[in-house]
Design an enzyme around this catalytic site. Structure first.
Site, PDB file in Angstrom:
ATOM      1  N   HIS A  87     -50.307 -39.044 -17.108  1.00 38.72           N
ATOM      2  CA  HIS A  87     -49.254 -38.403 -17.902  1.00 38.72           C
ATOM      3  C   HIS A  87     -49.064 -36.922 -17.625  1.00 38.72           C
ATOM      4  O   HIS A  87     -48.138 -36.322 -18.139  1.00 38.72           O
ATOM      5  CB  HIS A  87     -49.552 -38.635 -19.384  1.00 38.72           C
ATOM      6  CG  HIS A  87     -49.792 -40.079 -19.695  1.00 38.72           C
ATOM      7  ND1 HIS A  87     -48.776 -41.000 -19.755  1.00 38.72           N
ATOM      8  CD2 HIS A  87     -50.947 -40.772 -19.895  1.00 38.72           C
ATOM      9  CE1 HIS A  87     -49.286 -42.202 -20.002  1.00 38.72           C
ATOM     10  NE2 HIS A  87     -50.601 -42.090 -20.092  1.00 38.72           N
ATOM     11  N   ASP A  94     -48.116 -35.293  -6.415  1.00 36.92           N
ATOM     12  CA  ASP A  94     -47.760 -34.776  -5.086  1.00 36.92           C
ATOM     13  C   ASP A  94     -48.498 -35.540  -3.989  1.00 36.92           C
ATOM     14  O   ASP A  94     -47.931 -35.844  -2.931  1.00 36.92           O
ATOM     15  CB  ASP A  94     -48.084 -33.281  -4.981  1.00 36.92           C
ATOM     16  CG  ASP A  94     -47.091 -32.423  -5.753  1.00 36.92           C
ATOM     17  OD1 ASP A  94     -46.075 -32.970  -6.226  1.00 36.92           O
ATOM     18  OD2 ASP A  94     -47.353 -31.222  -5.899  1.00 36.92           O
ATOM     19  N   HIS A 110     -51.676 -50.218 -14.088  1.00 36.47           N
ATOM     20  CA  HIS A 110     -52.349 -49.993 -15.372  1.00 36.47           C
ATOM     21  C   HIS A 110     -52.823 -51.333 -15.887  1.00 36.47           C
ATOM     22  O   HIS A 110     -52.065 -52.306 -15.872  1.00 36.47           O
ATOM     23  CB  HIS A 110     -51.392 -49.356 -16.387  1.00 36.47           C
ATOM     24  CG  HIS A 110     -50.859 -48.037 -15.936  1.00 36.47           C
ATOM     25  ND1 HIS A 110     -51.581 -46.868 -16.058  1.00 36.47           N
ATOM     26  CD2 HIS A 110     -49.704 -47.715 -15.323  1.00 36.47           C
ATOM     27  CE1 HIS A 110     -50.871 -45.871 -15.538  1.00 36.47           C
ATOM     28  NE2 HIS A 110     -49.726 -46.360 -15.080  1.00 36.47           N
TER      29      HIS A 110
HETATM   30  O1  LIG Z   1     -55.770 -43.864 -19.431  1.00 35.54           O
HETATM   31  C1  LIG Z   1     -54.917 -44.687 -19.701  1.00 35.54           C
HETATM   32  C2  LIG Z   1     -55.118 -46.106 -19.422  1.00 35.54           C
HETATM   33  C3  LIG Z   1     -53.930 -46.773 -18.788  1.00 35.54           C
HETATM   34  O2  LIG Z   1     -53.787 -46.302 -17.464  1.00 35.54           O
HETATM   35  C4  LIG Z   1     -54.164 -48.301 -18.726  1.00 35.54           C
HETATM   36  O3  LIG Z   1     -54.597 -48.815 -17.709  1.00 35.54           O
HETATM   37  O4  LIG Z   1     -53.926 -48.961 -19.720  1.00 35.54           O
HETATM   38  C5  LIG Z   1     -52.666 -46.443 -19.568  1.00 35.54           C
HETATM   39  C6  LIG Z   1     -52.463 -44.956 -19.703  1.00 35.54           C
HETATM   40  O5  LIG Z   1     -51.359 -44.703 -20.543  1.00 35.54           O
HETATM   41  C7  LIG Z   1     -53.667 -44.299 -20.341  1.00 35.54           C
HETATM   42  O6  LIG Z   1     -53.497 -42.889 -20.336  1.00 35.54           O
END
Ligand SMILES: O=C1C[C@@](O)(C(=O)O)C[C@@H](O)[C@@H]1O
EC number: 4.2.1.10
Length: 161
Positions: A87, A94, A110
């Protein structure tokens, strides 16, 4: 030979990780604490036919950036799990952009679904420069991302859909 680097930031770079796992309709059930560690315990290098998958995990943002640079030099596809760096890390963004600008795929993954976070889901600074994003599918996020990256390395394309 096709190589895909899976580069992951660790659980502890992940704010409120328990919350993501338990939020109703949010993260996939598999996105529980420890899964990422299990996955990375596979560790090192996995060979599958012509495909080599390198799993690496670090809590060091600079090291992640260095690995993406190595991927560019080596012509590797990348699966990037940026966890808590998602975030805000424009440095990682980059480095990710350098991968896709080199014509190599970079798939952002994710385990959970960042859009379902209790805080409304903050946006990713990585997504705009990545080839694509796979989220919310637990371990399957990694599986699909590796497949997508490998297919694009083989085809010599990193283009976004
Ligand atoms: O650190 C994480 C974990 C994450 O990357 C996930 O795999 O769910 C989702 C992100 O929003 C969060 O900041």
């Amino acid at each position: 030979m096709t190589t895909v680097l899976v580069a992951a930031a660790p659980e502890r770079a992940r704010p409120g990780s328990g919350r993501i796992a338990s939020s109703a309709g949010g993260g996939a059930p598999e996105a529980s604490s420890g899964l990422r560690s299990e996955l990375m315990a596979l560790g090192g290098t996995v060979h599958d036919g012509d495909l080599t998958v390198e799993f690496r995990q670090t809590d060091d943002e600079a090291e992640l950036i260095h690995w993406l640079g190595r991927a560019v030099e080596s012509g590797w596809g990348v699966v990037l799990d940026p966890t808590g760096f998602t975030h805000y890390s424009y440095a990682l963004r980059d480095a990710a952009a350098a991968v896709t600008e080199a014509g190599l795929p970079l798939i952002e993954v994710h385990l959970g679904n960042p859009g379902a976070r209790d805080d409304g889901g903050r946006s990713s600074v990585i997504s705009a420069v990545s080839t694509g994003v796979i989220a919310g599918l637990g371990f399957d996020s990694y599986r699909f991302a590796v497949q997508a990256a490998a297919a694009r390395v083989r085809a010599g394309v990193a283009a976004r859909a």
